[in-house]
Design a protein around this motif. Structure first.
Motif, PDB file in Angstrom:
ATOM      1  N   ARG A  40      23.222  79.786  27.652  1.00 30.91           N
ATOM      2  CA  ARG A  40      24.543  79.686  27.028  1.00 30.91           C
ATOM      3  C   ARG A  40      24.596  78.470  26.117  1.00 30.91           C
ATOM      4  O   ARG A  40      25.089  78.532  24.987  1.00 30.91           O
ATOM      5  N   ASP A  41      24.059  77.356  26.589  1.00 32.42           N
ATOM      6  CA  ASP A  41      24.047  76.139  25.785  1.00 32.42           C
ATOM      7  C   ASP A  41      23.166  76.292  24.550  1.00 32.42           C
ATOM      8  O   ASP A  41      23.513  75.842  23.452  1.00 32.42           O
ATOM      9  N   LEU A  42      22.009  76.922  24.723  1.00 37.35           N
ATOM     10  CA  LEU A  42      21.101  77.091  23.589  1.00 37.35           C
ATOM     11  C   LEU A  42      21.717  77.992  22.514  1.00 37.35           C
ATOM     12  O   LEU A  42      21.600  77.722  21.310  1.00 37.35           O
ATOM     13  N   ALA A  43      22.374  79.073  22.936  1.00 36.54           N
ATOM     14  CA  ALA A  43      23.048  79.938  21.964  1.00 36.54           C
ATOM     15  C   ALA A  43      24.168  79.186  21.261  1.00 36.54           C
ATOM     16  O   ALA A  43      24.375  79.334  20.040  1.00 36.54           O
ATOM     17  N   ALA A  44      24.899  78.358  22.011  1.00 38.42           N
ATOM     18  CA  ALA A  44      25.980  77.574  21.404  1.00 38.42           C
ATOM     19  C   ALA A  44      25.439  76.585  20.373  1.00 38.42           C
ATOM     20  O   ALA A  44      26.063  76.354  19.333  1.00 38.42           O
ATOM     21  N   VAL A  45      24.261  75.996  20.636  1.00 38.74           N
ATOM     22  CA  VAL A  45      23.643  75.081  19.670  1.00 38.74           C
ATOM     23  C   VAL A  45      23.319  75.814  18.369  1.00 38.74           C
ATOM     24  O   VAL A  45      23.583  75.310  17.271  1.00 38.74           O
ATOM     25  N   VAL A  46      22.767  77.001  18.485  1.00 44.59           N
ATOM     26  CA  VAL A  46      22.421  77.784  17.288  1.00 44.59           C
ATOM     27  C   VAL A  46      23.674  78.106  16.475  1.00 44.59           C
ATOM     28  O   VAL A  46      23.699  77.949  15.247  1.00 44.59           O
ATOM     29  N   LEU A  47      24.730  78.553  17.147  1.00 48.55           N
ATOM     30  CA  LEU A  47      25.959  78.897  16.431  1.00 48.55           C
ATOM     31  C   LEU A  47      26.608  77.665  15.807  1.00 48.55           C
ATOM     32  O   LEU A  47      27.093  77.709  14.669  1.00 48.55           O
ATOM     33  N   ALA A  48      26.626  76.552  16.533  1.00 44.36           N
ATOM     34  CA  ALA A  48      27.215  75.327  15.991  1.00 44.36           C
ATOM     35  C   ALA A  48      26.416  74.818  14.796  1.00 44.36           C
ATOM     36  O   ALA A  48      26.987  74.334  13.805  1.00 44.36           O
ATOM     37  N   THR A  49      25.101  74.929  14.860  1.00 41.59           N
ATOM     38  CA  THR A  49      24.263  74.511  13.737  1.00 41.59           C
ATOM     39  C   THR A  49      24.511  75.403  12.525  1.00 41.59           C
ATOM     40  O   THR A  49      24.556  74.924  11.382  1.00 41.59           O
ATOM     41  N   ALA A  50      24.666  76.715  12.763  1.00 47.21           N
ATOM     42  CA  ALA A  50      24.963  77.634  11.659  1.00 47.21           C
ATOM     43  C   ALA A  50      26.298  77.287  11.009  1.00 47.21           C
ATOM     44  O   ALA A  50      26.434  77.288   9.775  1.00 47.21           O
ATOM     45  N   ALA A  51      27.305  76.975  11.830  1.00 48.21           N
ATOM     46  CA  ALA A  51      28.611  76.589  11.284  1.00 48.21           C
ATOM     47  C   ALA A  51      28.509  75.295  10.480  1.00 48.21           C
ATOM     48  O   ALA A  51      29.104  75.158   9.398  1.00 48.21           O
ATOM     49  N   MET A  52      27.760  74.335  10.979  1.00 44.66           N
ATOM     50  CA  MET A  52      27.563  73.077  10.258  1.00 44.66           C
ATOM     51  C   MET A  52      26.865  73.315   8.920  1.00 44.66           C
ATOM     52  O   MET A  52      27.269  72.760   7.882  1.00 44.66           O
ATOM     53  N   THR A  53      25.832  74.139   8.929  1.00 42.36           N
ATOM     54  CA  THR A  53      25.088  74.423   7.694  1.00 42.36           C
ATOM     55  C   THR A  53      25.975  75.101   6.667  1.00 42.36           C
ATOM     56  O   THR A  53      25.943  74.768   5.475  1.00 42.36           O
ATOM     57  N   ALA A  54      26.798  76.067   7.115  1.00 45.71           N
ATOM     58  CA  ALA A  54      27.718  76.737   6.189  1.00 45.71           C
ATOM     59  C   ALA A  54      28.713  75.747   5.587  1.00 45.71           C
ATOM     60  O   ALA A  54      29.100  75.868   4.414  1.00 45.71           O
ATOM     61  N   ALA A  55      29.121  74.751   6.358  1.00 45.24           N
ATOM     62  CA  ALA A  55      30.094  73.768   5.861  1.00 45.24           C
ATOM     63  C   ALA A  55      29.504  72.851   4.812  1.00 45.24           C
ATOM     64  O   ALA A  55      30.198  72.421   3.879  1.00 45.24           O
ATOM     65  N   ILE A  56      28.203  72.523   4.938  1.00 45.43           N
ATOM     66  CA  ILE A  56      27.630  71.559   3.993  1.00 45.43           C
ATOM     67  C   ILE A  56      26.919  72.205   2.804  1.00 45.43           C
ATOM     68  O   ILE A  56      26.629  71.515   1.829  1.00 45.43           O
ATOM     69  N   LEU A  57      26.682  73.513   2.870  1.00 46.55           N
ATOM     70  CA  LEU A  57      25.988  74.161   1.757  1.00 46.55           C
ATOM     71  C   LEU A  57      26.685  73.951   0.415  1.00 46.55           C
ATOM     72  O   LEU A  57      26.020  73.644  -0.585  1.00 46.55           O
ATOM     73  N   PRO A  58      28.010  74.106   0.321  1.00 44.44           N
ATOM     74  CA  PRO A  58      28.655  73.900  -0.991  1.00 44.44           C
ATOM     75  C   PRO A  58      28.524  72.466  -1.512  1.00 44.44           C
ATOM     76  O   PRO A  58      28.668  72.234  -2.714  1.00 44.44           O
ATOM     77  N   LEU A  59      28.253  71.504  -0.612  1.00 45.95           N
ATOM     78  CA  LEU A  59      28.189  70.104  -1.018  1.00 45.95           C
ATOM     79  C   LEU A  59      26.837  69.722  -1.604  1.00 45.95           C
ATOM     80  O   LEU A  59      26.712  68.653  -2.216  1.00 45.95           O
ATOM     81  N   ARG A  60      25.825  70.573  -1.437  1.00 45.34           N
ATOM     82  CA  ARG A  60      24.492  70.249  -1.963  1.00 45.34           C
ATOM     83  C   ARG A  60      24.480  70.162  -3.472  1.00 45.34           C
ATOM     84  O   ARG A  60      23.630  69.485  -4.060  1.00 45.34           O
ATOM     85  N   GLY A  61      25.408  70.853  -4.124  1.00 44.24           N
ATOM     86  CA  GLY A  61      25.427  70.863  -5.582  1.00 44.24           C
ATOM     87  C   GLY A  61      26.030  69.622  -6.202  1.00 44.24           C
ATOM     88  O   GLY A  61      25.975  69.454  -7.432  1.00 44.24           O
TER      89      GLY A  61
END
Length: 481
Positions: free
Chosen positions: A415-436
């Protein structure tokens, strides 16, 4: 907290040191320096790693008081190894008129390995006793010596071998300067027969435990070493320098993050096994693995997102245009290596069944070799970088299957490992627009936004029990929702 502070200081200083030396030496000489340093690390792994592992697993405050002869035996083993290595270094230097620069690099690597081995051994002794203040002092002294000695030597000589020697000397001196704080109680007089029997039994135990780990780690050191030589042979030392800077920066980030956790977590698992039995130790290792993944995975996503900004701001100009490309190719392998070292290896270490680590290393080396042969011709040095990642990923998958399947499998908190993957995906989606954004805006924006998003999810869902741990340490613990 002192241990965490020590690793923050060490991480920042290592990053700054690598970039400064790359700036001063330039790509070609930095490539030579990186090759020599990889050789020193491989020598340290081959000759001294078993000492560090034995101290970490079998030395403790209890052992220090009740069985001080164990520390005495380890000290003598270090001294004997140093004497042999000094002889090898002198032989390498004597062969310089015939062989040239490779002999000088080999001699410098042997000398640097002596300092690195003593520093790692001293750090392991502090870890095993849970003496965070002593560990912090050791790291501060080392960094206080390393930066001026290595950077000053690079500036004065522009010589890769001299810079390696300065690095080894700084670590050796750091361990010597704080040696009195590591002193154990005097060894009580015992009969020669009993001492001999105890040492013989302990050596068998330490070797049986440590040598498979040493063999596996040596393979993981030799893979990048061989790949750097292959890049140098195919495209020159400058290309090896581009490859090495990306590998070194990324490797230091993930090894530092993982080791910062491992310093505390593995010793807690050893203490749990010693105090409450083997099952308690394995349960702690499973929890530790979730914590490691919770740190490494978002760090990898963040490093991927920040690589272009980091290249524009901090990477020396001569390396720009190459750093991001090599980083993206090497990143999967660096993450796999960190997860192996700090999440999977402890499973076998706590069980004292470390032979599967060797098998995983062999699998990784074979995949690396086949991948390099297949990819080097169509893709050049970039193909060799990709082959290295494939090798580390294959080794991680093999080791994961051995640890997590079958009747003796470890039961992870999925459960914790799946939560880490989902939280990391959410974090990545949040910062993708800022790379530009421009580099000076993208770097802080990605760090702040990504950190806030991930930390909020981590706290809200108590991923890997980190909220509970923080509240237990700094405030009143509450049940996870």
């Amino acid at each position: 907290m002192a241990v965490i502070a020590a690793f923050v200081v060490n991480a920042v200083m290592n990053l700054a040191l690598g970039l400064l030396i790359a700036q001063i030496l330039g790509p070609a000489d930095f490539g030579r320096f990186a090759l020599g340093t990889a050789g020193a690390v491989a020598l340290n792994t081959l000759l001294f790693e078993w000492l560090r592992l034995s101290a970490t697993r079998f030395y403790s405050e209890r052992v220090r008081q009740a069985e001080p002869w164990i520390r005495g035996m380890l000290d003598r083993a270090y001294l004997a190894t140093v004497i042999g290595l000094v002889g090898a270094a002198l032989l390498a230097l004597a062969g310089r008129p015939l062989v040239g620069d490779p002999a000088l690099l080999a001699g410098a690597a042997a000398a640097a390995a002596i300092g690195l081995g003593l520093f790692d051994y001293a750090a392991a002794l502090a870890r095993a006793r849970f003496v965070g203040g002593l560990y912090l002092r050791l790291v501060l002294v080392k960094n206080g010596l390393t930066l001026p000695l290595m950077v000053g030597t690079a500036w004065a000589t522009a010589d890769a071998a001299a810079v390696m020697l300065a690095g080894g000397l700084s670590q050796f001196l750091a361990a010597l300067l704080v040696r009195r704080a590591f002193a154990d109680p005097p060894i009580a007089h015992e009969t020669a027969e009993r001492q001999t029997a105890e040492r013989r039994n302990a050596l068998k135990l330490f070797m049986g435990y440590g040598l498979p780990i040493v063999a596996a780690n040596l393979v993981y050191q030799l893979m990048p070493f061989a790949n750097r030589w292959a890049v140098a042979a195919a495209a020159g030392f400058a290309e090896a320098g581009y490859f090495s800077l990306a590998a070194d920066i990324g490797g230091r980030i993930f090894s530092t993050l993982g080791a910062a956790l491992d310093l505390l977590l593995f010793q807690i698992a050893v203490l749990a096994a010693e105090t409450h039995g083997h099952e308690a130790g394995e349960e702690q290792v499973a929890r530790n693995g979730a914590v490691v993944v919770a740190l490494i995975l978002p760090s990898a996503a963040g490093f991927w997102a920040l690589a272009p900004a980091l290249e524009a701001i901090a990477v020396p100009e001569a390396f720009r245009g190459h750093f991001v490309t090599y980083t993206l190719l090497l990143l999967p392998g660096l993450v796999a290596l960190a997860l192996m070292n700090f999440a999977l290896n402890p499973i076998f270490q706590i069980r004292r069944r470390t032979l599967p680590l060797v098998a995983a290393g062999v699998v990784g080396a074979l995949v690396n070799l086949v991948g390099a042969l297949a990819l080097a011709k169509p893709f050049g040095p970039h193909g060799i970088a990709a082959a290295q990642s494939l090798g580390f990923l294959a080794a991680m998958l093999f080791l994961g299957l051995r640890a997590l399947t079958g009747p003796g499998r470890l039961r992870l908190p999925w459960r914790d490992l799946a939560a880490v993957v989902l939280a990391t995906a959410a974090m990545t989606a949040a910062i993708l627009p800022l790379r530009g954004l421009g580099p000076w805006l993208a770097l802080p924006a990605c760090i702040v936004v990504g950190g806030l998003v991930y930390a909020a999810l981590l706290w809200r869902f108590d991923i890997a029990g980190l909220r509970t741990a923080v509240l237990a340490r700094f405030g009143r613990a509450v049940p996870a929702e």
